[in-house]
Design an enzyme around this catalytic site. Structure first.
Site, PDB file in Angstrom:
ATOM      1  N   PHE A  29       0.853  -1.183   0.000  1.00 57.24           N
ATOM      2  CA  PHE A  29       0.000   0.000   0.000  1.00 57.24           C
ATOM      3  C   PHE A  29       0.889   1.233   0.000  1.00 57.24           C
ATOM      4  O   PHE A  29       1.267   1.750   1.054  1.00 57.24           O
ATOM      5  CB  PHE A  29      -0.908  -0.030   1.237  1.00 57.24           C
ATOM      6  CG  PHE A  29      -2.024   0.975   1.205  1.00 57.24           C
ATOM      7  CD1 PHE A  29      -3.115   0.791   0.386  1.00 57.24           C
ATOM      8  CD2 PHE A  29      -1.976   2.096   2.017  1.00 57.24           C
ATOM      9  CE1 PHE A  29      -4.153   1.711   0.365  1.00 57.24           C
ATOM     10  CE2 PHE A  29      -3.000   3.024   2.011  1.00 57.24           C
ATOM     11  CZ  PHE A  29      -4.092   2.832   1.181  1.00 57.24           C
ATOM     12  N   GLY A  30       1.252   1.696  -1.186  1.00 59.16           N
ATOM     13  CA  GLY A  30       2.144   2.843  -1.309  1.00 59.16           C
ATOM     14  C   GLY A  30       1.670   3.807  -2.377  1.00 59.16           C
ATOM     15  O   GLY A  30       1.568   3.437  -3.560  1.00 59.16           O
ATOM     16  N   PHE A  31       1.386   5.056  -1.987  1.00 53.92           N
ATOM     17  CA  PHE A  31       0.873   6.060  -2.912  1.00 53.92           C
ATOM     18  C   PHE A  31       1.486   7.421  -2.581  1.00 53.92           C
ATOM     19  O   PHE A  31       1.985   7.637  -1.475  1.00 53.92           O
ATOM     20  CB  PHE A  31      -0.658   6.145  -2.827  1.00 53.92           C
ATOM     21  CG  PHE A  31      -1.355   4.862  -3.168  1.00 53.92           C
ATOM     22  CD1 PHE A  31      -1.721   4.581  -4.469  1.00 53.92           C
ATOM     23  CD2 PHE A  31      -1.619   3.926  -2.183  1.00 53.92           C
ATOM     24  CE1 PHE A  31      -2.349   3.392  -4.790  1.00 53.92           C
ATOM     25  CE2 PHE A  31      -2.239   2.732  -2.491  1.00 53.92           C
ATOM     26  CZ  PHE A  31      -2.608   2.462  -3.807  1.00 53.92           C
ATOM     27  N   ASP A  49      -0.191 -16.130  12.948  1.00 47.75           N
ATOM     28  CA  ASP A  49      -1.576 -16.523  13.222  1.00 47.75           C
ATOM     29  C   ASP A  49      -2.512 -16.003  12.116  1.00 47.75           C
ATOM     30  O   ASP A  49      -2.082 -15.318  11.182  1.00 47.75           O
ATOM     31  CB  ASP A  49      -1.984 -15.971  14.593  1.00 47.75           C
ATOM     32  CG  ASP A  49      -3.198 -16.682  15.176  1.00 47.75           C
ATOM     33  OD1 ASP A  49      -3.735 -17.604  14.530  1.00 47.75           O
ATOM     34  OD2 ASP A  49      -3.609 -16.303  16.286  1.00 47.75           O
ATOM     35  N   GLN A  96      -1.554  -8.874   9.078  1.00 47.03           N
ATOM     36  CA  GLN A  96      -1.148  -8.055   7.933  1.00 47.03           C
ATOM     37  C   GLN A  96       0.313  -7.648   8.088  1.00 47.03           C
ATOM     38  O   GLN A  96       0.692  -7.019   9.079  1.00 47.03           O
ATOM     39  CB  GLN A  96      -2.020  -6.805   7.824  1.00 47.03           C
ATOM     40  CG  GLN A  96      -1.441  -5.675   6.987  1.00 47.03           C
ATOM     41  CD  GLN A  96      -1.296  -6.030   5.505  1.00 47.03           C
ATOM     42  OE1 GLN A  96      -1.934  -6.960   5.017  1.00 47.03           O
ATOM     43  NE2 GLN A  96      -0.466  -5.295   4.794  1.00 47.03           N
ATOM     44  N   HIS A 131       4.641  -3.978   3.046  1.00 46.27           N
ATOM     45  CA  HIS A 131       5.825  -4.065   2.190  1.00 46.27           C
ATOM     46  C   HIS A 131       7.088  -3.647   2.933  1.00 46.27           C
ATOM     47  O   HIS A 131       7.070  -2.809   3.827  1.00 46.27           O
ATOM     48  CB  HIS A 131       5.644  -3.230   0.920  1.00 46.27           C
ATOM     49  CG  HIS A 131       5.309  -1.787   1.155  1.00 46.27           C
ATOM     50  ND1 HIS A 131       4.986  -0.929   0.137  1.00 46.27           N
ATOM     51  CD2 HIS A 131       5.237  -1.044   2.291  1.00 46.27           C
ATOM     52  CE1 HIS A 131       4.753   0.272   0.631  1.00 46.27           C
ATOM     53  NE2 HIS A 131       4.897   0.227   1.936  1.00 46.27           N
ATOM     54  N   ASN A 132       8.195  -4.288   2.560  1.00 45.17           N
ATOM     55  CA  ASN A 132       9.543  -4.000   3.063  1.00 45.17           C
ATOM     56  C   ASN A 132       9.768  -4.409   4.517  1.00 45.17           C
ATOM     57  O   ASN A 132      10.818  -4.091   5.087  1.00 45.17           O
ATOM     58  CB  ASN A 132       9.880  -2.497   2.924  1.00 45.17           C
ATOM     59  CG  ASN A 132       9.567  -1.954   1.549  1.00 45.17           C
ATOM     60  OD1 ASN A 132       9.903  -2.563   0.540  1.00 45.17           O
ATOM     61  ND2 ASN A 132       8.895  -0.808   1.510  1.00 45.17           N
ATOM     62  N   SER A 156       8.137  -1.202   6.081  1.00 44.21           N
ATOM     63  CA  SER A 156       9.557  -0.958   6.348  1.00 44.21           C
ATOM     64  C   SER A 156       9.946  -1.115   7.813  1.00 44.21           C
ATOM     65  O   SER A 156      11.017  -0.643   8.223  1.00 44.21           O
ATOM     66  CB  SER A 156       9.973   0.444   5.859  1.00 44.21           C
ATOM     67  OG  SER A 156       9.699   0.585   4.477  1.00 44.21           O
ATOM     68  N   HIS A 211       8.613   1.984   9.710  1.00 46.48           N
ATOM     69  CA  HIS A 211      10.006   2.431   9.822  1.00 46.48           C
ATOM     70  C   HIS A 211      10.562   2.365  11.241  1.00 46.48           C
ATOM     71  O   HIS A 211      11.561   3.036  11.546  1.00 46.48           O
ATOM     72  CB  HIS A 211      10.177   3.855   9.273  1.00 46.48           C
ATOM     73  CG  HIS A 211       9.886   3.978   7.813  1.00 46.48           C
ATOM     74  ND1 HIS A 211      10.815   3.698   6.830  1.00 46.48           N
ATOM     75  CD2 HIS A 211       8.737   4.325   7.169  1.00 46.48           C
ATOM     76  CE1 HIS A 211      10.281   3.894   5.639  1.00 46.48           C
ATOM     77  NE2 HIS A 211       9.009   4.266   5.814  1.00 46.48           N
TER      78      HIS A 211
END
Length: 322
Positions: free
Chosen positions: A165-167, A215, A219, A222-223, A241, A259
């Site tokens: 999910f990157g925008f 489990d 979710q 990404h990264n 990240s 992050h």
């Protein structure tokens, strides 16, 4: 005419072992072309002829049913049906003879399945996916842009390797998608619960370390990099990240901000939220997550303050001092 009827009679004896759906095209082709049995057999989607046995070709060596798929009269020659399980696979896929692909599963081109891999019905193995030996994939699993190690267990409904999910807002003020071109790499002996999602990376691969157990309904964005021997309980969410060390336990519904880093040998209580780096091993809890003793004091003080005026002053002062 006699030659024509002889071919049909000879073929009908061999077709008893075939599904009904494959018989009509073979009879029709013999009648139209008046050709011999072997050529009709190959033209109808069978790769080899040897008195209805399979030859010593690579097709038999891989344990494949030499039959192309037909849909509405069109022959999809790039896909074949697996003899072991009845699923379908692309002819460019590399599949160990001992692997089983159940009916309804689809294996796309350049996918690699190791020894004793089992793919459940309804699962989709995307192009280039690599699955290590003895890994079990449940029903309705979707795997793309990823590798799975040996002896993994992937439960029903898991999705691995889809875009993260990157925008961002572009120069025209429009919401644009960030490229998601990396992979998701799952280690050995990893177990992933039902309906968990693990996104592919954008600037580095998403990694799940060996022996980590995940489990249901987790979710992983990404990264994210997760170490070995970690436990992620139900509904955990790890934002993009983030880095998690080895032997980390995340209780139910723990959230980890993007992050941030969590050092090895950390345990987080259920419903905790990690908002900054955790650099010391130990137990943590709360929102934001703090050392467990501090969190317990916070909870106790909040409980006492909510009861102020309802308990004797001397008892209240004693609790407050603690």
């Amino acid at each position: 005419m006699a030659h024509h009827l002889k071919n049909i009679t000879t073929t009908s004896r061999h077709l008893r072992k075939l599904p009904f759906i494959t018989k009509a095209p073979i009879f029709s082709m013999i009648a139209q072309r008046n050709c011999n049995v072997a050529s009709c057999w190959n033209d109808c989607g069978f790769l080899d002829w040897g008195g209805f046995g399979y030859s010593t070709s690579s097709v038999e060596a891989n344990g494949l049913a030499a039959m192309r798929l037909e849909d509405g009269g069109d022959t999809h020659q790039e896909f074949l049906r697996r003899k072991n399980g009845g699923g379908i696979f692309h002819h460019l896929a590399s599949i160990d003879p001992s692997s089983c692909i159940e009916v309804g599963a689809v294996i796309h081109s350049r996918a690699v399945l190791g020894a004793d891999v089992h793919i459940g019905s309804g699962s989709i193995i995307g192009p280039g996916v690599v699955i290590g030996q003895s890994t079990k994939v449940g029903y309705n699993v979707a795997l793309n842009n990823c590798t799975l190690g040996d002896f993994c267990i992937i439960h029903n409904g898991v999705c691995v390797g889809q875009d993260g999910f990157g925008f961002f807002i572009d120069e025209d003020g429009q919401m644009s998608k960030k490229p998601q071109n990396m992979y998701a790499n799952i280690g050995n002996h990893v177990e992933i619960g039902a309906n968990a999602c693990i996104d592919r990376g954008s600037w580095r691969d998403t990694v799940i370390g060996d022996h980590t157990k995940i489990d249901n309904l987790v979710q992983i964005a990404h990264n994210v990099v997760i170490g070995k021997n970690c436990l992620l309980c139900g509904q955990v969410g790890i934002a993009g990240s983030a880095t998690v060390g080895d032997y980390v336990t995340l209780g139910g519904r723990v959230a980890v901000r993007d992050h941030v880093s969590v050092v090895s040998w950390v345990r987080l209580a259920a419903n905790s939220c990690v908002t900054k780096d955790i650099v010391e091993p130990g137990d943590y809890g709360g929102f934001p997550a703090v050392p467990i003793r501090e969190w317990r004091r916070q909870v106790a003080k909040h409980s006492i303050s909510s009861k102020e005026g309802k308990i004797p002053p001397d008892r209240y002062r004693a609790y407050a001092e603690k």
